[in-house]
Write a protein that holds these residues in place. Structure first.
Motif, PDB file in Angstrom:
ATOM      1  N   ASP A 183      -4.340  -2.630  10.972  1.00  0.00           N
ATOM      2  CA  ASP A 183      -4.645  -1.215  10.735  1.00  0.00           C
ATOM      3  C   ASP A 183      -5.112  -0.994   9.305  1.00  0.00           C
ATOM      4  O   ASP A 183      -6.034  -0.207   9.045  1.00  0.00           O
ATOM      5  CB  ASP A 183      -3.405  -0.354  10.982  1.00  0.00           C
ATOM      6  CG  ASP A 183      -2.923  -0.365  12.421  1.00  0.00           C
ATOM      7  OD1 ASP A 183      -3.725  -0.670  13.318  1.00  0.00           O
ATOM      8  OD2 ASP A 183      -1.726  -0.068  12.632  1.00  0.00           O
ATOM      9  N   LEU A 184      -4.470  -1.667   8.370  1.00  0.00           N
ATOM     10  CA  LEU A 184      -4.834  -1.522   6.962  1.00  0.00           C
ATOM     11  C   LEU A 184      -6.279  -1.943   6.737  1.00  0.00           C
ATOM     12  O   LEU A 184      -7.032  -1.278   6.010  1.00  0.00           O
ATOM     13  CB  LEU A 184      -3.896  -2.362   6.090  1.00  0.00           C
ATOM     14  CG  LEU A 184      -4.128  -2.306   4.581  1.00  0.00           C
ATOM     15  CD1 LEU A 184      -3.902  -0.901   4.043  1.00  0.00           C
ATOM     16  CD2 LEU A 184      -3.217  -3.295   3.863  1.00  0.00           C
TER      17      LEU A 184
ATOM     18  N   ALA B  23       0.835  -1.199   0.000  1.00  0.00           N
ATOM     19  CA  ALA B  23       0.000   0.000   0.000  1.00  0.00           C
ATOM     20  C   ALA B  23       0.871   1.251   0.000  1.00  0.00           C
ATOM     21  O   ALA B  23       0.585   2.233  -0.694  1.00  0.00           O
ATOM     22  CB  ALA B  23      -0.936  -0.005   1.204  1.00  0.00           C
ATOM     23  N   ALA B  24       1.957   1.223   0.778  1.00  0.00           N
ATOM     24  CA  ALA B  24       2.877   2.366   0.836  1.00  0.00           C
ATOM     25  C   ALA B  24       3.612   2.538  -0.484  1.00  0.00           C
ATOM     26  O   ALA B  24       3.874   3.670  -0.911  1.00  0.00           O
ATOM     27  CB  ALA B  24       3.862   2.177   1.978  1.00  0.00           C
ATOM     28  N   TYR B  25       3.963   1.443  -1.128  1.00  0.00           N
ATOM     29  CA  TYR B  25       4.631   1.523  -2.430  1.00  0.00           C
ATOM     30  C   TYR B  25       3.734   2.238  -3.438  1.00  0.00           C
ATOM     31  O   TYR B  25       4.191   3.030  -4.248  1.00  0.00           O
ATOM     32  CB  TYR B  25       4.989   0.122  -2.919  1.00  0.00           C
ATOM     33  CG  TYR B  25       5.951   0.117  -4.098  1.00  0.00           C
ATOM     34  CD1 TYR B  25       7.305  -0.084  -3.904  1.00  0.00           C
ATOM     35  CD2 TYR B  25       5.499   0.320  -5.398  1.00  0.00           C
ATOM     36  CE1 TYR B  25       8.200  -0.078  -4.977  1.00  0.00           C
ATOM     37  CE2 TYR B  25       6.375   0.339  -6.472  1.00  0.00           C
ATOM     38  CZ  TYR B  25       7.729   0.133  -6.259  1.00  0.00           C
ATOM     39  OH  TYR B  25       8.603   0.152  -7.322  1.00  0.00           O
TER      40      TYR B  25
ATOM     41  N   GLY C  93     -10.888   2.118   3.818  1.00  0.00           N
ATOM     42  CA  GLY C  93     -11.744   3.042   3.099  1.00  0.00           C
ATOM     43  C   GLY C  93     -11.183   4.439   2.974  1.00  0.00           C
ATOM     44  O   GLY C  93     -11.685   5.247   2.181  1.00  0.00           O
ATOM     45  N   GLU C  94     -10.137   4.740   3.759  1.00  0.00           N
ATOM     46  CA  GLU C  94      -9.513   6.057   3.698  1.00  0.00           C
ATOM     47  C   GLU C  94      -8.377   6.111   2.671  1.00  0.00           C
ATOM     48  O   GLU C  94      -7.777   7.175   2.462  1.00  0.00           O
ATOM     49  CB  GLU C  94      -9.000   6.449   5.081  1.00  0.00           C
ATOM     50  CG  GLU C  94     -10.112   6.549   6.124  1.00  0.00           C
ATOM     51  CD  GLU C  94      -9.586   6.798   7.524  1.00  0.00           C
ATOM     52  OE1 GLU C  94      -8.854   7.792   7.699  1.00  0.00           O
ATOM     53  OE2 GLU C  94      -9.903   6.008   8.428  1.00  0.00           O
TER      54      GLU C  94
ATOM     55  N   ARG D 172       1.332   9.023   3.232  1.00  0.00           N
ATOM     56  CA  ARG D 172      -0.113   8.851   3.409  1.00  0.00           C
ATOM     57  C   ARG D 172      -0.407   7.743   4.417  1.00  0.00           C
ATOM     58  O   ARG D 172      -1.263   7.895   5.295  1.00  0.00           O
ATOM     59  CB  ARG D 172      -0.769   8.512   2.067  1.00  0.00           C
ATOM     60  CG  ARG D 172      -2.275   8.309   2.162  1.00  0.00           C
ATOM     61  CD  ARG D 172      -2.817   7.686   0.885  1.00  0.00           C
ATOM     62  NE  ARG D 172      -2.796   8.606  -0.226  1.00  0.00           N
ATOM     63  CZ  ARG D 172      -3.822   9.403  -0.554  1.00  0.00           C
ATOM     64  NH1 ARG D 172      -4.922   9.401   0.158  1.00  0.00           N
ATOM     65  NH2 ARG D 172      -3.722  10.198  -1.596  1.00  0.00           N
ATOM     66  N   ILE D 173       0.319   6.644   4.298  1.00  0.00           N
ATOM     67  CA  ILE D 173       0.110   5.515   5.209  1.00  0.00           C
ATOM     68  C   ILE D 173       0.400   5.937   6.651  1.00  0.00           C
ATOM     69  O   ILE D 173      -0.371   5.638   7.572  1.00  0.00           O
ATOM     70  CB  ILE D 173       1.012   4.328   4.810  1.00  0.00           C
ATOM     71  CG1 ILE D 173       0.696   3.853   3.387  1.00  0.00           C
ATOM     72  CG2 ILE D 173       0.866   3.180   5.800  1.00  0.00           C
ATOM     73  CD1 ILE D 173      -0.720   3.392   3.171  1.00  0.00           C
TER      74      ILE D 173
END
Length: 215
Positions: A187-188, A168-170, A193-194, A176-177
């Protein structure tokens, strides 16, 4: 590589992806996906526990496969980039199938690809990101794969082997993460949804591709 920007998902997309992550977490227990005892240095011990674990033995991939909505090819075609990928994977302790999956998702193996945001090359590196990992020419396949794999390795280390968060960070950027307080795959799941819809789809796409490229 998607850079910071606003995005939204439909409730069905979010529910489906939350189900995927929750299934993973349930199978792996309270420790989370790919959680390891130490990541002080990214070496063989970490690689054996996280990055180099065969996809077939990782419940993350089984769950991702069940969520897959579009079929990938039965057997991927080997590319002339295989040696570069294996060299970069070995040097940075990341599974080759994961690197190949990221390249496929990012550029479809097009070394000259440029995104609307300015990300370049096989692993779609932004200029600043490329420079931070020693890439002078993002269109040079060897530099791009080495640099992109090093960056991916750094993210796996940063997020304690939580592969979903690293991916997700990539895609969305670690800034943002981090601003959302996402540190692990639980947490993910809770804050999915954000994140941009593109990022939600990206994580699952890479996991499905990695399973296909495994072995």
């Amino acid at each position: 590589m998607f850079q910071d920007g606003k995005g939204a998902s439909t409730s069905s997309d979010q529910d489906g992806f939350n189900e995927l992550l929750n299934d993973i977490l349930a199978q792996t227990g309270n420790g989370g996906i790919g959680q390891v005892s130490t990541v002080a240095d990214l070496g063989p011990a970490l690689a054996a526990k996280v990055s180099l674990k065969p996809a077939s033995l990782n419940p993350l991939f089984a769950a991702a496969s069940s969520y897959q909505s579009e079929k990938t090819a039965e057997k991927p075609i080997a590319t002339d980039l295989d040696k570069l990928i294996h060299d970069a994977s070995s040097r940075n302790h990341v599974q080759p199938s994961l690197v190949k999956a990221v390249i496929d998702a990012e550029s479809s193996f097009n070394s000259k690809a440029v995104s609307h945001a300015g990300a370049k090359g096989l692993m779609q590196l932004m200029d600043a990101t490329g420079r931070s990992v020693g890439v002078d020419d993002p269109f040079d396949p060897a530099q791009n794969v080495q640099g992109g794999t090093k960056y991916l390795s750094n993210l796996l280390k940063k997020y304690d082997g939580n592969q979903g968060v690293a991916l997700a960070a990539y895609n969305a950027g670690s800034g943002r993460i981090d601003r959302l307080g996402i540190a692990n795959d639980q947490d993910l799941a809770e804050r999915l949804g954000e994140l941009p819809k593109e990022t939600q789809k990206y994580v699952t796409k890479v996991l499905n591709l990695q399973r296909n490229y495994e072995g």
